[in-house]
Design a protein around this motif. Structure first.
Motif, PDB file in Angstrom:
ATOM      1  N   GLU A 147      -6.271  29.606  70.245  1.00 17.63           N
ATOM      2  CA  GLU A 147      -5.196  30.550  69.943  1.00 17.63           C
ATOM      3  C   GLU A 147      -3.834  30.009  70.377  1.00 17.63           C
ATOM      4  O   GLU A 147      -2.845  30.102  69.639  1.00 17.63           O
ATOM      5  CB  GLU A 147      -5.480  31.888  70.637  1.00 17.63           C
ATOM      6  N   ASP A 148      -3.775  29.417  71.589  1.00 19.25           N
ATOM      7  CA  ASP A 148      -2.506  28.883  72.079  1.00 19.25           C
ATOM      8  C   ASP A 148      -2.025  27.713  71.221  1.00 19.25           C
ATOM      9  O   ASP A 148      -0.842  27.606  70.885  1.00 19.25           O
ATOM     10  CB  ASP A 148      -2.644  28.425  73.534  1.00 19.25           C
ATOM     11  N   THR A 149      -2.957  26.833  70.853  1.00 20.48           N
ATOM     12  CA  THR A 149      -2.588  25.678  70.039  1.00 20.48           C
ATOM     13  C   THR A 149      -2.157  26.107  68.646  1.00 20.48           C
ATOM     14  O   THR A 149      -1.189  25.579  68.084  1.00 20.48           O
ATOM     15  CB  THR A 149      -3.757  24.683  69.948  1.00 20.48           C
ATOM     16  N   GLN A 150      -2.859  27.080  68.099  1.00 24.04           N
ATOM     17  CA  GLN A 150      -2.484  27.613  66.786  1.00 24.04           C
ATOM     18  C   GLN A 150      -1.054  28.138  66.814  1.00 24.04           C
ATOM     19  O   GLN A 150      -0.270  27.881  65.893  1.00 24.04           O
ATOM     20  CB  GLN A 150      -3.463  28.720  66.412  1.00 24.04           C
ATOM     21  N   LYS A 151      -0.686  28.853  67.871  1.00 22.51           N
ATOM     22  CA  LYS A 151       0.675  29.371  68.015  1.00 22.51           C
ATOM     23  C   LYS A 151       1.681  28.224  68.112  1.00 22.51           C
ATOM     24  O   LYS A 151       2.759  28.272  67.495  1.00 22.51           O
ATOM     25  CB  LYS A 151       0.779  30.263  69.246  1.00 22.51           C
ATOM     26  N   GLU A 152       1.341  27.172  68.882  1.00 23.03           N
ATOM     27  CA  GLU A 152       2.253  26.032  69.018  1.00 23.03           C
ATOM     28  C   GLU A 152       2.499  25.365  67.660  1.00 23.03           C
ATOM     29  O   GLU A 152       3.627  24.976  67.327  1.00 23.03           O
ATOM     30  CB  GLU A 152       1.675  25.016  70.005  1.00 23.03           C
ATOM     31  N   ILE A 153       1.440  25.233  66.869  1.00 26.85           N
ATOM     32  CA  ILE A 153       1.571  24.613  65.543  1.00 26.85           C
ATOM     33  C   ILE A 153       2.451  25.485  64.645  1.00 26.85           C
ATOM     34  O   ILE A 153       3.350  24.988  63.953  1.00 26.85           O
ATOM     35  CB  ILE A 153       0.177  24.393  64.918  1.00 26.85           C
ATOM     36  N   CYS A 154       2.186  26.795  64.651  1.00 26.31           N
ATOM     37  CA  CYS A 154       2.991  27.711  63.830  1.00 26.31           C
ATOM     38  C   CYS A 154       4.462  27.642  64.219  1.00 26.31           C
ATOM     39  O   CYS A 154       5.351  27.618  63.353  1.00 26.31           O
ATOM     40  CB  CYS A 154       2.475  29.141  63.979  1.00 26.31           C
ATOM     41  N   ASP A 155       4.738  27.597  65.522  1.00 28.85           N
ATOM     42  CA  ASP A 155       6.125  27.565  65.987  1.00 28.85           C
ATOM     43  C   ASP A 155       6.853  26.316  65.492  1.00 28.85           C
ATOM     44  O   ASP A 155       8.032  26.370  65.128  1.00 28.85           O
ATOM     45  CB  ASP A 155       6.169  27.619  67.517  1.00 28.85           C
ATOM     46  N   ILE A 156       6.149  25.175  65.478  1.00 29.50           N
ATOM     47  CA  ILE A 156       6.770  23.942  64.979  1.00 29.50           C
ATOM     48  C   ILE A 156       7.104  24.092  63.494  1.00 29.50           C
ATOM     49  O   ILE A 156       8.213  23.769  63.052  1.00 29.50           O
ATOM     50  CB  ILE A 156       5.855  22.725  65.224  1.00 29.50           C
ATOM     51  N   PHE A 157       6.161  24.615  62.719  1.00 26.80           N
ATOM     52  CA  PHE A 157       6.422  24.801  61.287  1.00 26.80           C
ATOM     53  C   PHE A 157       7.587  25.768  61.059  1.00 26.80           C
ATOM     54  O   PHE A 157       8.455  25.522  60.227  1.00 26.80           O
ATOM     55  CB  PHE A 157       5.170  25.318  60.585  1.00 26.80           C
ATOM     56  N   TYR A 158       7.591  26.888  61.794  1.00 28.01           N
ATOM     57  CA  TYR A 158       8.681  27.848  61.623  1.00 28.01           C
ATOM     58  C   TYR A 158      10.016  27.226  62.013  1.00 28.01           C
ATOM     59  O   TYR A 158      11.058  27.543  61.428  1.00 28.01           O
ATOM     60  CB  TYR A 158       8.423  29.108  62.447  1.00 28.01           C
ATOM     61  N   GLY A 159       9.985  26.330  63.004  1.00 22.25           N
ATOM     62  CA  GLY A 159      11.203  25.651  63.404  1.00 22.25           C
ATOM     63  C   GLY A 159      11.797  24.783  62.314  1.00 22.25           C
ATOM     64  O   GLY A 159      12.997  24.501  62.307  1.00 22.25           O
TER      65      GLY A 159
END
Length: 309
Positions: free
Chosen positions: A16-28
């Motif tokens: 879950e934490d890694t999934q959030k980190e990946i999403c944040d990079i894409f949104y960035g």
């Protein structure tokens, strides 16, 4: 027109934490729509054949979709470098990143089998054009063809916007949606009774998608018009009752510099797309402009503001 899918397949000690980190990079990098895949959890092999969507989900993965343009290769390199910087030296995450190119028609069709009507706020239901849906009392249905539009309304940044809009937009209001994307917020404004609606976007594909989605919802150019341009640069000598911007926090800071050019005195401003860590900076800049924050809505790590000019 072609579309690039950037897909990160990963495994982690904390999914879950890694999934959030990946999403944040894409949104960035400006992604407004993501596809998240997870392995099918079942002990019965026959379950794999009951749902084609689940059958295809055999890895943890996050995919983002971007339109092809002259800067695509540079963008792809920067995104790959961001993931490598984030994860290469960590023992708790392993990942691969792949790039796929689709013709626009193939991209559209690949999504259709997986999308269904979805209620994204108290009033609004987003319905893919090829699905049937009978609205309940007081529901407002937005027809959308997500094959050309990056984002379908289900992401927290969009649903937060819709929730604030349905509580505050009044019939006869004038509205501008800065960075309109798919046009979903323009359509919502019209369904809430707004009668003078503008939208802007720097992406030609987004402008074309918005025009098509306005047409799908039977909204005429007399009521709503979308323009290709940077933020509010295409708006001349016009102020609005409501300014909506579901964009990145850093872009909101740029928009704030010129916000009084487009918002009426005592008008409303709705900002979304703000990651939690960026909220203090946005609040500080808003208050320094002499604007009043009426409400902060929250959904997971995302924040949206209702502001009075």
């Amino acid at each position: 027109m072609k579309v690039v899918e950037i897909k990160v397949i990963f495994d982690s000690d904390s999914i879950e934490d890694t999934q959030k980190e990946i999403c944040d990079i894409f949104y960035g990098f400006g992604a407004t729509g993501l596809k998240i895949d997870e392995p099918l959890k079942t002990k019965n092999p026959l379950d794999f054949y009951k749902d084609e969507k689940q059958f295809l989900m055999v890895d943890y993965a996050v995919s983002a979709y971007f339109p092809m343009n002259p800067y695509s290769q540079r963008r792809n390199d920067l995104i790959k470098a961001a993931f490598e910087e984030k994860f290469n030296d960590r023992d708790d995450v392993v990942f691969t990143i792949d790039f796929y190119e689709y013709d626009e028609e193939d991209y559209q069709n690949s999504w259709k089998k997986y999308l269904y009507p979805e209620k994204v706020s108290e009033k609004f239901v987003v319905k893919p054009t090829w699905r049937e849906y009978e609205p309940e009392e007081n529901e407002l249905v937005i027809e959308l063809d997500p094959g050309r539009a990056f984002g379908t309304g289900s992401h927290p940044t969009t649903s937060l916007c819709l929730k604030i809009m349905e509580e505050n937009i009044k019939p006869g209001n004038s509205v501008i949606d800065v960075g309109t994307g798919s046009g979903i917020l323009m359509i919502a404004a019209e369904k809430l009774g707004a009668t003078d609606i503008y939208g802007t976007d720097i992406d030609e594909l987004a402008v074309e998608a918005t025009k098509e989605n306005l047409e799908l919802n039977k909204i005429s150019s007399d009521t709503a018009e979308v323009y290709l341009g940077d933020l509010i640069s295409v708006v001349k000598d016009k102020q609005f009752d409501v300014v909506v911007a579901n964009i990145l926090a850093d872009v909101i800071l740029l928009l704030l510099k010129d916000i009084f050019k487009v918002v009426k005195k005592d008008g409303l401003i709705i900002f979304s797309g703000i990651i939690e860590d960026k909220l203090p900076e946005i609040v500080k800049q808003v208050e320094e402009k002499g604007l009043e924050i009426l409400e902060i809505k929250r959904d997971k790590e995302w924040r949206a503001l209702l502001i009075k000019a």
